[in-house]
Design an enzyme around this catalytic site. Sequence first.
Site, PDB file in Angstrom:
ATOM      1  N   LEU A 131       5.282  -3.774  -7.224  1.00 35.38           N
ATOM      2  CA  LEU A 131       5.219  -4.311  -5.859  1.00 35.38           C
ATOM      3  C   LEU A 131       5.271  -5.833  -5.874  1.00 35.38           C
ATOM      4  CD1 LEU A 131       4.377  -4.363  -2.782  1.00 35.38           C
ATOM      5  CD2 LEU A 131       2.023  -4.047  -3.556  1.00 35.38           C
ATOM      6  N   GLU A 140       4.822   0.405  -7.935  1.00 35.61           N
ATOM      7  CA  GLU A 140       3.368   0.458  -7.951  1.00 35.61           C
ATOM      8  C   GLU A 140       2.797  -0.856  -8.457  1.00 35.61           C
ATOM      9  OE1 GLU A 140       2.511   5.144  -8.913  1.00 35.61           O
ATOM     10  OE2 GLU A 140       3.135   3.880 -10.586  1.00 35.61           O
ATOM     11  N   CYS A 141       1.934  -1.476  -7.688  1.00 39.08           N
ATOM     12  CA  CYS A 141       1.123  -2.620  -8.089  1.00 39.08           C
ATOM     13  C   CYS A 141       1.958  -3.771  -8.672  1.00 39.08           C
ATOM     14  CB  CYS A 141       0.025  -2.177  -9.043  1.00 39.08           C
ATOM     15  SG  CYS A 141      -1.363  -3.338  -9.150  1.00 39.08           S
ATOM     16  N   GLY A 142       2.082  -3.868  -9.986  1.00 42.35           N
ATOM     17  CA  GLY A 142       2.884  -4.927 -10.586  1.00 42.35           C
ATOM     18  C   GLY A 142       4.322  -4.875 -10.121  1.00 42.35           C
ATOM     19  N   ALA A 180       3.498   0.205  -3.274  1.00 45.95           N
ATOM     20  CA  ALA A 180       2.074   0.292  -2.962  1.00 45.95           C
ATOM     21  C   ALA A 180       1.229  -0.252  -4.102  1.00 45.95           C
ATOM     22  CB  ALA A 180       1.689   1.747  -2.690  1.00 45.95           C
TER      23      ALA A 180
END
Length: 465
Positions: free
Chosen positions: A337, A333-335, A436
């Site tokens: 990714l 998730e986010c970081g 994501a």
Amino acid sequence: MNKEFNVPRFLVSSHKGGSGKTLLTIGLIYVFRDLGLKVVGFKKGPDYIDAGWLSKVSGVVCRNLDPFLFEEEDVLKSFYQGAKQSDLVIIEGNRGLFDGLDVYGSYSTAKLAQVLKTPVVLVLDCTKVTRSLAPLVKGFLTFEQGVEIKGVVLNKIARPRHEDIIRKSIEYYTGVKVLGALPKLKNLPPERHLGLITSFEYQQELFLNELSQAIKQNFDLEGFLTIAKDVPPIEFTFSPQELPESELNGIKIGVFWDKAFQFYYPENLESFQNLGAEIKLINAFKDKSLEDIDGLYLGGGFPEVQAEALSENKDLMKEVKEAVLEGMPVYAECGGLMYLGKKIIWKNREYPMSEVLPITFKVEPTPQGHGYVIAKVKEKNPYFDVGLSIKGHEFHYSKPVDFELNQDVKFVFDLEKGVGFKEKKDGILFKNLLAAYTHIHVFSVKCWTEKFLKKAKEFNLQKSS
């Protein structure tokens, strides 16, 4: 079965974001804990940084309460789970008290206060204002039925006369008691692009000492406790927890946990353990190996701030890439990714990452995606059924600036709400990796844990054969 539960509690809110809710909540938890109470903090809404601070100061995990991401039944269960052994609960709201997703204030802090039958303490930013705060409080008192504003705290007070005028005006015109006033403090934690720096990174002693002294000298602590104790019981439907599925016992899930990666909802990690899995924490700076794990969860955080140190641990990056290529289930998730991309561009410097995905990320000075997400699953993948609608959230300053998808890398989410990766797309699938910008909470996607662990079980058997 129906269950009735009660605990002393109050909710800290305000007329706007940035008024000092987090500061006040941290200080009150610290002071009441110092007085010998077992204090638990909760955070309303999708926030990891404030929740991290509340966990650190209370010594008890802070759970998020989010009426948008999960149903009212789960809000109540989560509250019960976190609060059941406490002497005092302090809930920090988000934004302004009545701010929601629409003109009706849907999913607002006020709605949460109603669900949890919890009185509100309003913290007011007093910068460049005096008597005008009285009509503001008066309007808040009558704006929405069922919301009980029981006290006010004044923040950023300039001098005694400033406090005196505001205090007398509010109490005279509204009848609401001013419970305390905070002067402007010197040793506040610094902020950066997502808010306060994390509790992992800040030496808290000076800050907490100054804050706690200001509260002890200027606050009516008994007044807070009186408000907290004068609350009705909460009723909710309680279902006994099912036993973990034996076939998933012993599955090992690696979780990156350090000063670059610490954005995880506690329920997400607990959901693995409730099904019999074992959590193995991995430090992305110090650990050179993934060791013996069957799946990997890479949460969010600040990889850009720590990018140089992360990029120096080439051994771990190599292992992560090899694990993905071998088919290990990985959720990022986010970081997380960003860690899986080719490189991160941060303040005009480039830092190589693990090169699992053919993407370069650039961190911009302004948000590239911020708010709730509604994602529709459009492609077959290991973790979510096609057609499923997922509620989540995003908050990122980074964006992809160089990438090309191919037949092996594809998007699985179409976003009905939110920005995501690009052109309302998110959720990149590569082998058994799904990465994501969207953060999920297990209460809004209850299928995720079991599907992830079953894939990890398959990988475990594949390794053993």
